[in-house]
Design a protein around this motif. Sequence first.
Motif, mmCIF file in Angstrom:
data_model
loop_
_atom_site.group_PDB
_atom_site.id
_atom_site.type_symbol
_atom_site.label_atom_id
_atom_site.label_comp_id
_atom_site.label_asym_id
_atom_site.label_seq_id
_atom_site.Cartn_x
_atom_site.Cartn_y
_atom_site.Cartn_z
ATOM 1 N N SER A 1 -29.140 26.733 -55.061
ATOM 2 C CA SER A 1 -30.012 27.862 -54.949
ATOM 3 C C SER A 1 -29.851 28.744 -56.202
ATOM 4 O O SER A 1 -30.963 29.001 -57.216
ATOM 5 N N LYS A 2 -28.550 29.158 -56.446
ATOM 6 C CA LYS A 2 -28.183 29.856 -57.507
ATOM 7 C C LYS A 2 -28.416 29.160 -58.966
ATOM 8 O O LYS A 2 -28.778 29.823 -59.931
ATOM 9 N N THR A 3 -28.119 27.815 -58.927
ATOM 10 C CA THR A 3 -28.227 27.005 -60.461
ATOM 11 C C THR A 3 -29.936 26.985 -60.423
ATOM 12 O O THR A 3 -30.350 27.246 -61.809
ATOM 13 N N GLY A 4 -30.735 26.662 -59.701
ATOM 14 C CA GLY A 4 -32.056 27.000 -59.702
ATOM 15 C C GLY A 4 -32.682 28.252 -60.344
ATOM 16 O O GLY A 4 -33.516 28.353 -61.246
ATOM 17 N N ALA A 5 -32.160 29.226 -59.826
ATOM 18 C CA ALA A 5 -32.629 30.465 -60.081
ATOM 19 C C ALA A 5 -32.151 30.639 -61.528
ATOM 20 O O ALA A 5 -32.962 31.213 -62.342
ATOM 21 N N MET A 6 -31.031 30.378 -61.930
ATOM 22 C CA MET A 6 -30.479 30.411 -63.451
ATOM 23 C C MET A 6 -31.472 29.771 -64.470
ATOM 24 O O MET A 6 -31.670 30.195 -65.409
ATOM 25 N N VAL A 7 -31.500 28.404 -64.120
ATOM 26 C CA VAL A 7 -32.558 27.368 -64.719
ATOM 27 C C VAL A 7 -33.938 28.193 -64.811
ATOM 28 O O VAL A 7 -34.606 28.151 -65.974
ATOM 29 N N LYS A 8 -34.459 28.517 -63.891
ATOM 30 C CA LYS A 8 -35.868 29.206 -64.098
ATOM 31 C C LYS A 8 -35.822 30.566 -64.878
ATOM 32 O O LYS A 8 -36.720 30.798 -65.711
ATOM 33 N N SER A 9 -34.616 31.252 -65.035
ATOM 34 C CA SER A 9 -34.509 32.298 -65.624
ATOM 35 C C SER A 9 -34.598 32.013 -67.147
ATOM 36 O O SER A 9 -35.131 32.705 -68.162
#
Length: 167
Positions: A60-68
């Motif tokens: 979840s956190k990795t996905g949010a960082m990549v999206k950012s």
Amino acid sequence: LLLLGALFSTQTFAQALPSAPYVVVRGHAERNMIPDRFEISITVQKTSLDVGEASAVVESKTGAMVKSLKALGLKPTQITATNISISPEYRYDQTTQKNVFIGNQVNRNISAKFENKQTLQKFLVQVPAGEEVRIGGISSTLSTQKAVESELLDAAVVDAENQAVTL
């Protein structure tokens, strides 16, 4: 064997000092430059007895960082995320003098290359606070490094020539 002997003698001859008097000069050139490219290293990590929960948090956190990162305009070629890694985590108990299993550590590493300092700063403001996300470091480079190195080499040669003429 004869060819090897001839090659060795040529190399030895090329390194020999000339018999006539000679002078050695060195050229120098330098320039102070401000880096304009930045690469950041990020680790997303969670330790838990429940591997599923730890994996979900990391993903979840990795996905949010990549999206950012993508929202800031970074291209997919500028973002690298490693595969998920799972390993046991232990803590040494002084009382029993044994390693005690505390859970499984799940982590992923992200690397992002920024083309300017402003975008990097915008990203750093968005990095969530907490134990799961860690900035490992930021390295900087110069986009025109090859051209600058070539210019400095030319300037160093000119400096060496000027020193030779002066001598």
